[in-house]
Design an enzyme around this catalytic site. Sequence first.
Site, PDB file in Angstrom:
ATOM      1  CG  HIS A 198      98.976  -4.483  19.624  1.00 48.27           C
ATOM      2  ND1 HIS A 198      99.349  -3.185  19.337  1.00 48.27           N
ATOM      3  CD2 HIS A 198      97.987  -4.379  20.544  1.00 48.27           C
ATOM      4  CE1 HIS A 198      98.607  -2.351  20.045  1.00 48.27           C
ATOM      5  NE2 HIS A 198      97.783  -3.040  20.787  1.00 48.27           N
ATOM      6  NE  ARG A 214     103.040 -10.202  25.198  1.00 48.64           N
ATOM      7  CZ  ARG A 214     102.600 -11.446  25.218  1.00 48.64           C
ATOM      8  NH1 ARG A 214     101.493 -11.737  25.888  1.00 48.64           N
ATOM      9  NH2 ARG A 214     103.252 -12.396  24.599  1.00 48.64           N
ATOM     10  CD  GLU A 264      88.090  13.999  -0.074  1.00 50.72           C
ATOM     11  OE1 GLU A 264      88.521  15.154  -0.051  1.00 50.72           O
ATOM     12  OE2 GLU A 264      87.088  13.629   0.582  1.00 50.72           O
ATOM     13  CG  PHE A 316      82.553  15.451  -4.321  1.00 54.84           C
ATOM     14  CD1 PHE A 316      82.474  16.784  -4.698  1.00 54.84           C
ATOM     15  CD2 PHE A 316      83.669  14.713  -4.714  1.00 54.84           C
ATOM     16  CE1 PHE A 316      83.481  17.374  -5.465  1.00 54.84           C
ATOM     17  CE2 PHE A 316      84.676  15.294  -5.470  1.00 54.84           C
ATOM     18  CZ  PHE A 316      84.575  16.631  -5.848  1.00 54.84           C
TER      19      PHE A 316
HETATM   20  N1  COS Z   1      91.992  25.273  -7.246  1.00 54.75           N
HETATM   21  C1  COS Z   1      91.435  26.050  -8.204  1.00 54.75           C
HETATM   22  N2  COS Z   1      91.712  25.906  -9.516  1.00 54.75           N
HETATM   23  C2  COS Z   1      92.553  24.932  -9.867  1.00 54.75           C
HETATM   24  C3  COS Z   1      93.144  24.066  -8.911  1.00 54.75           C
HETATM   25  C4  COS Z   1      92.849  24.282  -7.557  1.00 54.75           C
HETATM   26  N3  COS Z   1      93.374  23.510  -6.621  1.00 54.75           N
HETATM   27  N4  COS Z   1      93.955  23.198  -9.567  1.00 54.75           N
HETATM   28  C5  COS Z   1      93.872  23.484 -10.867  1.00 54.75           C
HETATM   29  N5  COS Z   1      93.023  24.543 -11.050  1.00 54.75           N
HETATM   30  C6  COS Z   1      92.722  25.215 -12.319  1.00 54.75           C
HETATM   31  C7  COS Z   1      94.020  25.670 -12.968  1.00 54.75           C
HETATM   32  O1  COS Z   1      94.375  26.959 -12.502  1.00 54.75           O
HETATM   33  C8  COS Z   1      93.658  25.684 -14.447  1.00 54.75           C
HETATM   34  O2  COS Z   1      92.965  26.882 -14.729  1.00 54.75           O
HETATM   35  P1  COS Z   1      93.124  27.578 -16.204  1.00 54.75           P
HETATM   36  O3  COS Z   1      92.599  26.564 -17.177  1.00 54.75           O
HETATM   37  O4  COS Z   1      92.270  28.798 -16.105  1.00 54.75           O
HETATM   38  O5  COS Z   1      94.582  27.862 -16.369  1.00 54.75           O
HETATM   39  C9  COS Z   1      92.692  24.517 -14.559  1.00 54.75           C
HETATM   40  O6  COS Z   1      92.169  24.288 -13.241  1.00 54.75           O
HETATM   41  C10 COS Z   1      93.362  23.246 -15.069  1.00 54.75           C
HETATM   42  O7  COS Z   1      94.420  22.948 -14.177  1.00 54.75           O
HETATM   43  P2  COS Z   1      95.589  21.922 -14.526  1.00 54.75           P
HETATM   44  O8  COS Z   1      96.146  22.272 -15.875  1.00 54.75           O
HETATM   45  O9  COS Z   1      96.530  21.868 -13.375  1.00 54.75           O
HETATM   46  O10 COS Z   1      94.784  20.547 -14.663  1.00 54.75           O
HETATM   47  P3  COS Z   1      95.321  19.088 -14.983  1.00 54.75           P
HETATM   48  O11 COS Z   1      94.432  18.489 -15.989  1.00 54.75           O
HETATM   49  O12 COS Z   1      96.774  19.104 -15.249  1.00 54.75           O
HETATM   50  O13 COS Z   1      94.999  18.282 -13.630  1.00 54.75           O
HETATM   51  C11 COS Z   1      95.471  17.376 -11.471  1.00 54.75           C
HETATM   52  C12 COS Z   1      95.609  18.551 -12.462  1.00 54.75           C
HETATM   53  C13 COS Z   1      96.053  16.077 -11.998  1.00 54.75           C
HETATM   54  C14 COS Z   1      96.250  17.814 -10.263  1.00 54.75           C
HETATM   55  C15 COS Z   1      93.972  17.191 -11.135  1.00 54.75           C
HETATM   56  O14 COS Z   1      93.266  16.632 -12.213  1.00 54.75           O
HETATM   57  C16 COS Z   1      93.734  16.340  -9.898  1.00 54.75           C
HETATM   58  O15 COS Z   1      93.848  16.826  -8.760  1.00 54.75           O
HETATM   59  N6  COS Z   1      93.371  15.067 -10.092  1.00 54.75           N
HETATM   60  C17 COS Z   1      93.012  14.208  -8.987  1.00 54.75           C
HETATM   61  C18 COS Z   1      91.543  14.232  -8.800  1.00 54.75           C
HETATM   62  C19 COS Z   1      91.137  13.565  -7.550  1.00 54.75           C
HETATM   63  O16 COS Z   1      91.514  13.958  -6.466  1.00 54.75           O
HETATM   64  N7  COS Z   1      90.321  12.514  -7.706  1.00 54.75           N
HETATM   65  C20 COS Z   1      89.754  11.850  -6.605  1.00 54.75           C
HETATM   66  C21 COS Z   1      88.297  12.140  -6.664  1.00 54.75           C
HETATM   67  S1  COS Z   1      87.547  12.421  -5.167  1.00 54.75           S
HETATM   68  S2  COS Z   1      87.385  10.651  -4.355  1.00 54.75           S
END
Ligand code: COS
Length: 385
Positions: free
Chosen positions: A338, A268, A363, A123
């Site tokens: 330990h 221990r 994640e 991913f």
């Molecule tokens: N499931 C489904 N839809 C989701 C969702 C979820 N969990 N979270 C957000 N959405 C949707 C929202 O409903 C919104 O939809 P609309 O545009 O139709 O209203 C859209 O996505 C944008 O959501 P939001 O405004 O909350 O987005 P942000 O840009 O504020 O970002 C965070 C939110 C910061 C929480 C998000 O970017 C995030 O989780 N970042 C971390 C990413 C991550 O985990 N990175 C590691 C990579 S994997 S190693």
Amino acid sequence: MDFDLTEEQRLLKRTVREYADSEIAPQVARYEDASEFPRPVVMALWKDLGLGGMYCPEEYGGIDLDPVSYAIVVEELGRVWPSLCIIVSVHNSVGVQLIAEHGSPEQKTKYLPRLNTDWVAAFSLSEAGAGSDVGAMRATAVRDGDHYVLNGEKNWVTNGQNADLTVIFVKTDSQAGNRGITAFLVEKGTPGLTVGRPERKMGIKASEAVVLSLSDCRVPAASRLGKEGQGFKIAMAELDGGRIGVGAQAVGIAEAALERSIRYARERQAFGRTIGEFQAIQWMLADMATRVEAARHLVYRAAWLRRAGKPYTREASMAKLYASEAATFVSHRAIQIHGGYGYTVDYKVEQYYRDARVTEIYEGTSEIQRLVIARKWLAEHGYGA
Ligand code: COS
């Protein structure tokens, strides 16, 4: 309310634990020491236990576990080998499950059976300048007839070098922020896809995190997953499930560190008795055991909500946040119990400490989990998001 596992779940837990203790545990040190991806071990897990298709519907040859059973399996793998655990968790959650939930019938038919038996999935969302801030990604895809041409660079791709299939997120509309992101299924060996050297990490050394370079990488339009612009929501929804997996991994790590500490405290001797007889050690063990139990309940509850078809975004974030911080706490105390031996590689608790740390980062960092929890909580209490 029923806190008991079902008979089937108990059997599954026992089966995976026995397999992990007998077949997997003896191989851990060799792969960790060499920082080598354990492909033969992964393939044996797919073949012997069907764990390549935990979230794959039976019609495509998977074992289609319910999310609580999935968490149980991931926890058991985390207990024995955190690297292998995240390899399996990423493959199943943000790989197989993502395709099962969002793929076209052709994509499911083409890829799911292979992913169950002999393929590994990855991913790819993050970039050097876009980790928590997904919308800041810069890699692009431009439509060219019945193909798309992908360009850019992705980072931190778990399973990236070994993956036969990678879900890659890029922008199809650079001006649209989150709404311009689209997902593609890209097969290993596609011209223009180059895999970089794995990062040298603090822990989970047998799990690879690589850079993927996309240079005029042409993929058929049929490999687009979902519609243009849907990628962000797909990624977020699947990360919710992935976070249950990381939470379960953290519970497994914490459980292992606790088990080893109890064993050591019984053996221990100091000042004429076993150290487990001292209240200082007992209190540490009590705090550790309480956190393991609390973390497990949060993980199982998030999984249970998912199985019940209820919203679980907030609960998955709570589970991941709490369990990952609990794993760091418990493995830290395990080293303390330990003493000097805990600081050597021989007693393995130092490995759990190193491996636990990343569960607070990948994640979604703990800060992102707090942000998700706070937003949901505030919205629920009428404060808006
Ligand atoms: N499931 C489904 N839809 C989701 C969702 C979820 N969990 N979270 C957000 N959405 C949707 C929202 O409903 C919104 O939809 P609309 O545009 O139709 O209203 C859209 O996505 C944008 O959501 P939001 O405004 O909350 O987005 P942000 O840009 O504020 O970002 C965070 C939110 C910061 C929480 C998000 O970017 C995030 O989780 N970042 C971390 C990413 C991550 O985990 N990175 C590691 C990579 S994997 S190693």
